[in-house]
Design a protein around this motif. Structure first.
Motif, PDB file in Angstrom:
ATOM      1  N   HIS A 251     -20.056  34.166  32.242  1.00 54.93           N
ATOM      2  CA  HIS A 251     -19.400  33.455  31.158  1.00 54.93           C
ATOM      3  C   HIS A 251     -19.446  34.243  29.853  1.00 54.93           C
ATOM      4  O   HIS A 251     -18.520  34.190  29.059  1.00 54.93           O
TER       5      HIS A 251
ATOM      6  N   ARG B 188     -15.245  37.128  31.227  1.00 56.63           N
ATOM      7  CA  ARG B 188     -14.780  35.746  31.108  1.00 56.63           C
ATOM      8  C   ARG B 188     -14.308  35.231  32.462  1.00 56.63           C
ATOM      9  O   ARG B 188     -13.810  35.990  33.284  1.00 56.63           O
ATOM     10  N   GLU B 189     -14.452  33.939  32.669  1.00 57.17           N
ATOM     11  CA  GLU B 189     -13.791  33.268  33.774  1.00 57.17           C
ATOM     12  C   GLU B 189     -13.124  32.025  33.204  1.00 57.17           C
ATOM     13  O   GLU B 189     -13.718  31.285  32.426  1.00 57.17           O
ATOM     14  N   ARG B 190     -11.867  31.810  33.573  1.00 59.78           N
ATOM     15  CA  ARG B 190     -11.100  30.747  32.933  1.00 59.78           C
ATOM     16  C   ARG B 190      -9.912  30.355  33.807  1.00 59.78           C
ATOM     17  O   ARG B 190      -9.490  31.124  34.682  1.00 59.78           O
ATOM     18  N   PRO B 191      -9.359  29.170  33.574  1.00 62.50           N
ATOM     19  CA  PRO B 191      -8.132  28.782  34.277  1.00 62.50           C
ATOM     20  C   PRO B 191      -6.901  29.252  33.508  1.00 62.50           C
ATOM     21  O   PRO B 191      -6.921  29.346  32.282  1.00 62.50           O
TER      22      PRO B 191
ATOM     23  N   ASP C 254     -11.333  39.563  32.133  1.00 64.82           N
ATOM     24  CA  ASP C 254     -11.380  38.368  32.977  1.00 64.82           C
ATOM     25  C   ASP C 254     -11.940  38.755  34.339  1.00 64.82           C
ATOM     26  O   ASP C 254     -11.345  39.581  35.048  1.00 64.82           O
TER      27      ASP C 254
ATOM     28  N   ILE D  27     -10.078  34.257  37.474  1.00 65.82           N
ATOM     29  CA  ILE D  27      -8.980  33.444  36.975  1.00 65.82           C
ATOM     30  C   ILE D  27      -8.689  32.359  38.009  1.00 65.82           C
ATOM     31  O   ILE D  27      -8.389  32.662  39.169  1.00 65.82           O
ATOM     32  N   ASP D  28      -8.811  31.113  37.610  1.00 68.89           N
ATOM     33  CA  ASP D  28      -8.439  29.989  38.462  1.00 68.89           C
ATOM     34  C   ASP D  28      -6.978  29.646  38.166  1.00 68.89           C
ATOM     35  O   ASP D  28      -6.668  29.051  37.129  1.00 68.89           O
TER      36      ASP D  28
END
Length: 287
Positions: free
Chosen positions: A20, A31-34, A127, A130-131
Motif C-alpha cells: 500500500h 500502490r494497489e487500487r481499483p 501500480d 489494479i482491480d
C-alpha cells in the motif's frame, strides 16, 4: 517447481498484499487500487502506472480473450496472461511524455466488451495491483446494444476473420409486414459466425417500434438467438428507418446456410424475413 510466469503471478500477489505504501527498489511508492474501464468510445481511458523494476498485476472481473491482448512489444512486456489476469512490466521506463495503450476483450461480450488502459511511468509511484472494474450498465436488459468502434486488428485477433475471409449475399426489400418493411439486407458469413446487416422501415401510420431480440430459424435444429446491435439507441419513429444488425455464432460447415430471420419488437409486432442466405466459405490459401 513453479513455472517462471506462475512464480511472477505469485510474487505480484504477495507484493500487492503489503504494497500500500512501500517504496519500490526504484524509490517509487507501490500502490494497489481499483480502476473502472471506459464505458463508451468517447470516454478517456484509465491510466495505469508501470515501471521497469516492478511488475503490475491487473485482475479482471470476468474472463478475458487472451489472444486479443494488444500492446507494443518493444515498450511493454507481458509476463503472464491468465483467464482473468495480466502481469505487465515496462521494458524500460517510459519517457515523461510517452503513453502506451494496452487493451483486451472480455469473453462474455457484455458491454463494455473491451478493457483498455493508458500505460505511463510515474517517477513517484507504480501500480503493483489494479482491480479492473466495469461500469454499471443502465437498465437496458431489453434494449439492443449500440455498435462499438472496433479496430481492424480486433477481427483477426478474436478469430472472427480467418484465411477464408468473409462471404456475403445481398437481398432487396420485401413486402411490408405488421407495418414494417425491409429496405435492404446484406448477409455476412465469417469464421464461425453469421451476421445480417439490414435496414428496417417503420411505416408512418404505425406507432414507434423498438427491436428487442432476433432469432435465426432453420429448417432443422433449434432456433438460434441472435445478438442485436443498432446504430442509434431508442425506438424507430413512424416513417423512419434504422440500420439493425443481428449476429450469432454457428458451427463451421462447408454448406450454404439458409435461415428465416425473425426480429421481435416491444409492442408485440415482429418482422419475419424468409430465405436469408449465408453462402459457404470461400476456399482459403493453404498456410
Amino acid at each position: 517447481m513453479l513455472q517462471p510466469f506462475r512464480l511472477a503471478l505469485a510474487l505480484a500477489l504477495a507484493w500487492g498484499a503489503v504494497a500500500h505504501a512501500e517504496p519500490s527498489p526504484g524509490g517509487r511508492v507501490r500502490r494497489e487500487r481499483p480502476v473502472t474501464v471506459a464505458g463508451t468510445a468517447g470516454e478517456p481511458l484509465p491510466v495505469v502506472h508501470i515501471a521497469q523494476d516492478s511488475p503490475t498485476l491487473l485482475l479482471f472481473p470476468a474472463p478475458i480473450q487472451r489472444k486479443s491482448l494488444t500492446f507494443d512489444e518493444s515498450r511493454i512486456r507481458v509476463l503472464d496472461a491468465g483467464e482473468r489476469s495480466v502481469i505487465v512490466q515496462a521494458v524500460s521506463d517510459l519517457r515523461k511524455d510517452e503513453q502506451q495503450e494496452m487493451g483486451v476483450f472480455f469473453v462474455d461480450g457484455r458491454a463494455p466488451a473491451r478493457a483498455a488502459f493508458v500505460l505511463v511511468t510515474d517517477p513517484a509511484e507504480v501500480d503493483t495491483r489494479i482491480d479492473v472494474q466495469r461500469p454499471e450498465a443502465p437498465n437496458t436488459a431489453c434494449q439492443p446494444t449500440q455498435a462499438p468502434a472496433p479496430k481492424p486488428e480486433d477481427f483477426v485477433l478474436l478469430g472472427y476473420v480467418d484465411n477464408e475471409g468473409v462471404t456475403t449475399s445481398i437481398s432487396q426489400g420485401q413486402r411490408p409486414m405488421q407495418g414494417l418493411a425491409l429496405e435492404w439486407l446484406t448477409a455476412f458469413r465469417g469464421a464461425g459466425w453469421i451476421l445480417a446487416d439490414m435496414k428496417i422501415v417503420n411505416h408512418s401510420n404505425q406507432s414507434a417500434w423498438s427491436p428487442q431480440d432476433a432469432m435465426f430459424l432453420g429448417r432443422v435444429g433449434v432456433p438460434l438467438r441472435a445478438r442485436l446491435v443498432t446504430t442509434k439507441p431508442g425506438p424507430i419513429a413512424p416513417g423512419e428507418g434504422r440500420r439493425v444488425l443481428a449476429v450469432v455464432e454457428v458451427p463451421k460447415t462447408e454448406a450454404d446456410l439458409i435461415f428465416t430471420l425473425e426480429v421481435r419488437g416491444d409492442d408485440g409486432r415482429r418482422f419475419t424475413i424468409p430465405g436469408v442466405r449465408f453462402p459457404k466459405p470461400t476456399a482459403g490459401d493453404a498456410r
